[in-house]
Motif scaffolding. Sequence first.
Motif, PDB file in Angstrom:
ATOM      1  N   ALA A  42       8.953 -10.261   1.159  1.00 41.96           N
ATOM      2  CA  ALA A  42       9.372 -10.581  -0.208  1.00 41.96           C
ATOM      3  C   ALA A  42       8.517 -11.675  -0.839  1.00 41.96           C
ATOM      4  N   LYS A  43       8.115 -12.673  -0.065  1.00 41.61           N
ATOM      5  CA  LYS A  43       7.454 -13.843  -0.627  1.00 41.61           C
ATOM      6  C   LYS A  43       5.932 -13.768  -0.569  1.00 41.61           C
ATOM      7  N   PHE A  44       5.376 -13.051   0.399  1.00 39.20           N
ATOM      8  CA  PHE A  44       3.923 -13.043   0.534  1.00 39.20           C
ATOM      9  C   PHE A  44       3.232 -12.378  -0.663  1.00 39.20           C
ATOM     10  N   PRO A  45       3.698 -11.200  -1.174  1.00 42.18           N
ATOM     11  CA  PRO A  45       3.037 -10.616  -2.359  1.00 42.18           C
ATOM     12  C   PRO A  45       3.016 -11.585  -3.537  1.00 42.18           C
TER      13      PRO A  45
ATOM     14  N   LEU B  48       2.947 -14.863  -3.373  1.00 43.23           N
ATOM     15  CA  LEU B  48       1.985 -15.929  -3.100  1.00 43.23           C
ATOM     16  C   LEU B  48       0.559 -15.449  -3.367  1.00 43.23           C
ATOM     17  N   VAL B  49       0.246 -14.205  -2.984  1.00 45.83           N
ATOM     18  CA  VAL B  49      -1.091 -13.660  -3.216  1.00 45.83           C
ATOM     19  C   VAL B  49      -1.347 -13.532  -4.718  1.00 45.83           C
ATOM     20  N   ASP B  50      -0.363 -13.021  -5.441  1.00 42.08           N
ATOM     21  CA  ASP B  50      -0.512 -12.864  -6.890  1.00 42.08           C
ATOM     22  C   ASP B  50      -0.739 -14.219  -7.561  1.00 42.08           C
ATOM     23  N   GLU B  51      -0.001 -15.207  -7.071  1.00 40.55           N
ATOM     24  CA  GLU B  51      -0.124 -16.545  -7.652  1.00 40.55           C
ATOM     25  C   GLU B  51      -1.508 -17.140  -7.400  1.00 40.55           C
ATOM     26  N   MET B  52      -2.034 -16.939  -6.221  1.00 39.49           N
ATOM     27  CA  MET B  52      -3.311 -17.541  -5.862  1.00 39.49           C
ATOM     28  C   MET B  52      -4.500 -16.798  -6.459  1.00 39.49           C
ATOM     29  N   GLU B  53      -4.359 -15.488  -6.748  1.00 43.73           N
ATOM     30  CA  GLU B  53      -5.467 -14.711  -7.289  1.00 43.73           C
ATOM     31  C   GLU B  53      -5.581 -14.810  -8.818  1.00 43.73           C
ATOM     32  N   ARG B  54      -4.600 -15.371  -9.494  1.00 45.23           N
ATOM     33  CA  ARG B  54      -4.662 -15.515 -10.958  1.00 45.23           C
ATOM     34  C   ARG B  54      -5.638 -16.612 -11.340  1.00 45.23           C
ATOM     35  N   LEU B  55      -6.420 -16.302 -12.380  1.00 49.06           N
ATOM     36  CA  LEU B  55      -7.316 -17.325 -12.906  1.00 49.06           C
ATOM     37  C   LEU B  55      -6.566 -18.263 -13.839  1.00 49.06           C
TER      38      LEU B  55
ATOM     39  N   LYS C  78      -1.313 -16.852 -17.518  1.00 47.17           N
ATOM     40  CA  LYS C  78      -0.941 -15.660 -18.292  1.00 47.17           C
ATOM     41  C   LYS C  78      -1.678 -14.406 -17.825  1.00 47.17           C
ATOM     42  N   GLU C  79      -2.829 -14.590 -17.203  1.00 49.45           N
ATOM     43  CA  GLU C  79      -3.658 -13.443 -16.822  1.00 49.45           C
ATOM     44  C   GLU C  79      -3.171 -12.825 -15.520  1.00 49.45           C
ATOM     45  N   SER C  80      -3.290 -11.494 -15.410  1.00 48.64           N
ATOM     46  CA  SER C  80      -2.923 -10.796 -14.175  1.00 48.64           C
ATOM     47  C   SER C  80      -3.961 -11.073 -13.092  1.00 48.64           C
ATOM     48  N   SER C  81      -3.483 -11.097 -11.852  1.00 47.28           N
ATOM     49  CA  SER C  81      -4.400 -11.391 -10.737  1.00 47.28           C
ATOM     50  C   SER C  81      -5.324 -10.230 -10.402  1.00 47.28           C
ATOM     51  N   GLY C  82      -4.893  -9.026 -10.634  1.00 51.24           N
ATOM     52  CA  GLY C  82      -5.692  -7.860 -10.291  1.00 51.24           C
ATOM     53  C   GLY C  82      -5.539  -7.422  -8.846  1.00 51.24           C
ATOM     54  N   ILE C  83      -4.814  -8.153  -8.049  1.00 53.05           N
ATOM     55  CA  ILE C  83      -4.559  -7.813  -6.645  1.00 53.05           C
ATOM     56  C   ILE C  83      -3.059  -7.725  -6.454  1.00 53.05           C
ATOM     57  N   LYS C  84      -2.651  -6.666  -5.808  1.00 56.25           N
ATOM     58  CA  LYS C  84      -1.229  -6.477  -5.535  1.00 56.25           C
ATOM     59  C   LYS C  84      -1.029  -6.159  -4.065  1.00 56.25           C
ATOM     60  N   VAL C  85      -0.085  -6.829  -3.462  1.00 57.89           N
ATOM     61  CA  VAL C  85       0.275  -6.580  -2.054  1.00 57.89           C
ATOM     62  C   VAL C  85       1.626  -5.913  -2.031  1.00 57.89           C
ATOM     63  N   VAL C  86       1.697  -4.760  -1.384  1.00 56.86           N
ATOM     64  CA  VAL C  86       2.957  -4.023  -1.292  1.00 56.86           C
ATOM     65  C   VAL C  86       3.307  -3.797   0.175  1.00 56.86           C
TER      66      VAL C  86
ATOM     67  N   VAL D 123      10.426  -8.830  18.969  1.00 57.65           N
ATOM     68  CA  VAL D 123       9.321  -8.774  18.015  1.00 57.65           C
ATOM     69  C   VAL D 123       9.721  -7.926  16.807  1.00 57.65           C
ATOM     70  N   ALA D 124       9.456  -8.475  15.614  1.00 61.39           N
ATOM     71  CA  ALA D 124       9.619  -7.723  14.371  1.00 61.39           C
ATOM     72  C   ALA D 124       8.235  -7.535  13.755  1.00 61.39           C
ATOM     73  N   THR D 125       7.942  -6.340  13.293  1.00 60.34           N
ATOM     74  CA  THR D 125       6.620  -6.017  12.742  1.00 60.34           C
ATOM     75  C   THR D 125       6.765  -5.514  11.305  1.00 60.34           C
ATOM     76  N   ILE D 126       5.917  -6.012  10.423  1.00 61.25           N
ATOM     77  CA  ILE D 126       5.894  -5.574   9.028  1.00 61.25           C
ATOM     78  C   ILE D 126       4.449  -5.286   8.629  1.00 61.25           C
ATOM     79  N   THR D 127       4.235  -4.189   7.891  1.00 63.93           N
ATOM     80  CA  THR D 127       2.895  -3.791   7.467  1.00 63.93           C
ATOM     81  C   THR D 127       2.819  -3.795   5.948  1.00 63.93           C
ATOM     82  N   MET D 128       1.752  -4.422   5.416  1.00 66.74           N
ATOM     83  CA  MET D 128       1.542  -4.530   3.977  1.00 66.74           C
ATOM     84  C   MET D 128       0.140  -4.062   3.610  1.00 66.74           C
ATOM     85  N   LEU D 129      -0.017  -3.605   2.361  1.00 65.40           N
ATOM     86  CA  LEU D 129      -1.292  -3.100   1.857  1.00 65.40           C
ATOM     87  C   LEU D 129      -1.743  -3.940   0.671  1.00 65.40           C
ATOM     88  N   ALA D 130      -3.010  -4.333   0.673  1.00 67.68           N
ATOM     89  CA  ALA D 130      -3.605  -5.051  -0.457  1.00 67.68           C
ATOM     90  C   ALA D 130      -4.419  -4.063  -1.276  1.00 67.68           C
TER      91      ALA D 130
END
Length: 456
Positions: free
Chosen positions: A128-131, A133-140, A143-151, A40-47
């Motif tokens: 590497a790829k999930f942040p 994807l979130v940024d891409e989906m949260e953009r209106l 050119k506009e920033s999504s306002g949500i960042k996953v680290v 098992v590999a575990t990774i933790t991210m923050l929104a």
Amino acid sequence: MDPVHFLRLLFRNWLLVLISVIIGVAAAVLVTANTPPKYVATITMLAKSTKVYIFGAVMPPSLQQVKSYANLLSSRRMISQIVDTEDEIAVLQQNITAQVIPDTLLLQATISDGDPVRAKQIADALGAKFPKLVDEMERLTAKESSGIKVVVVDQPRVSSVPVSPKPLVNVAYGALIALFVGIGSILLRDRLDTTVKTSEMLQRLSQSYTLGIIGYDKAARGRLLIAGDRASSSRSEAYRSLSASLQFIDIDRQRKSLVITSCLPHDGKSSTAANLAIALAQAGRRVVVVDGNLRRPRIRDYFGIDGAVGLTDVLLGNAPLGAAIHQWGDLDPHVLPSGQIPPNPSELLGSRRMGHVLDELTKSYDMVIIDAPPLPVGTDAATLAAACDGAILVVRYGKTRQEHVIHAKELLSSVDARMVGTVLNAVPAKARRYDHGYGHGAESQIKREVTVPVSG
């Protein structure tokens, strides 16, 4: 269930329980050996939010948003950016588990794989790829920033040992499940088994004393009688104990004629009648054993005598009673065989002539033992029991069912015949060893319950 009865069941069936546990452990070891290891590999991210609103306030993502990100982690859109083929996507979706750590905005993804290196590589790819994807989906807009960042908060960690299989845990579970299955099967079999297996049960069903308990003896198959070199066997002692028990039944009334019958064929009534007669004769009593089974006579075969002339001939008036009786040995009982097999045994046994024969026998002998057919076979046994001083019911261990004993008692009661007691036959040594009810002589049990009036 009575705890004592439960413990007796376990003692009697300990080998079955042991075999069940061994099979369970062996199955657990086999399954463990054939289960591929998983790491098992575990990774933790923050929104978090990156937009600053009026008065400098920062509005964090809602909990509902973060929960949607957890579903997005194992989505097909996310997985397709890590692997290419359809089969790989389906397998990886099953091996990724994502959850929101309660009361936080933290996402935790767990990747299971048989190769620890590949598990870490997949976790790195998610980080590497999930942040993105979130940024891409949260953009209106593009050119506009999504306002949500996953680290990524915690870099992927891989367990040094496989999380499965766990040999000790599997063996423990296998043994425990097998133990429950073994005990459960014993309890279920006991619940479904309605055969008579204890003297206490027999006494309760028949509402009469258990006069004797005869053990099962393989050596007795070819030599059923307790005479000769068999006179000192444990089986002989059991029949002597049975004969001794009779003197404590209705001590104010002398019983001189007893019918030996059973619930079913092959319960051992004929051997009981023959051996009880021998035991009474060896005790100094003058005994005659009568073969009252005019359908399938057995007494003549047991004693090895000529049964050409017997009870049937006496009842038909073709022979005097004295001529039909045989003496077997010097001190052993006299024998009245059945004679010819008649077409109407019930009529002969219920005739007035049969009553006269019984009167003559009781005047000449201290005890008349009559071997009768099983109770359900016609009315022969019930007719004889009504004409005699009582009946002894022979019940075979593990064969005669409880309802058979109840029905036999009802048949005897319907003709006003009294069941003076019962005999539990063919009891195996294991049952006598684990059941304390078999450890005491039947006569001692009756002694404790009989009250003898004291003269004043």
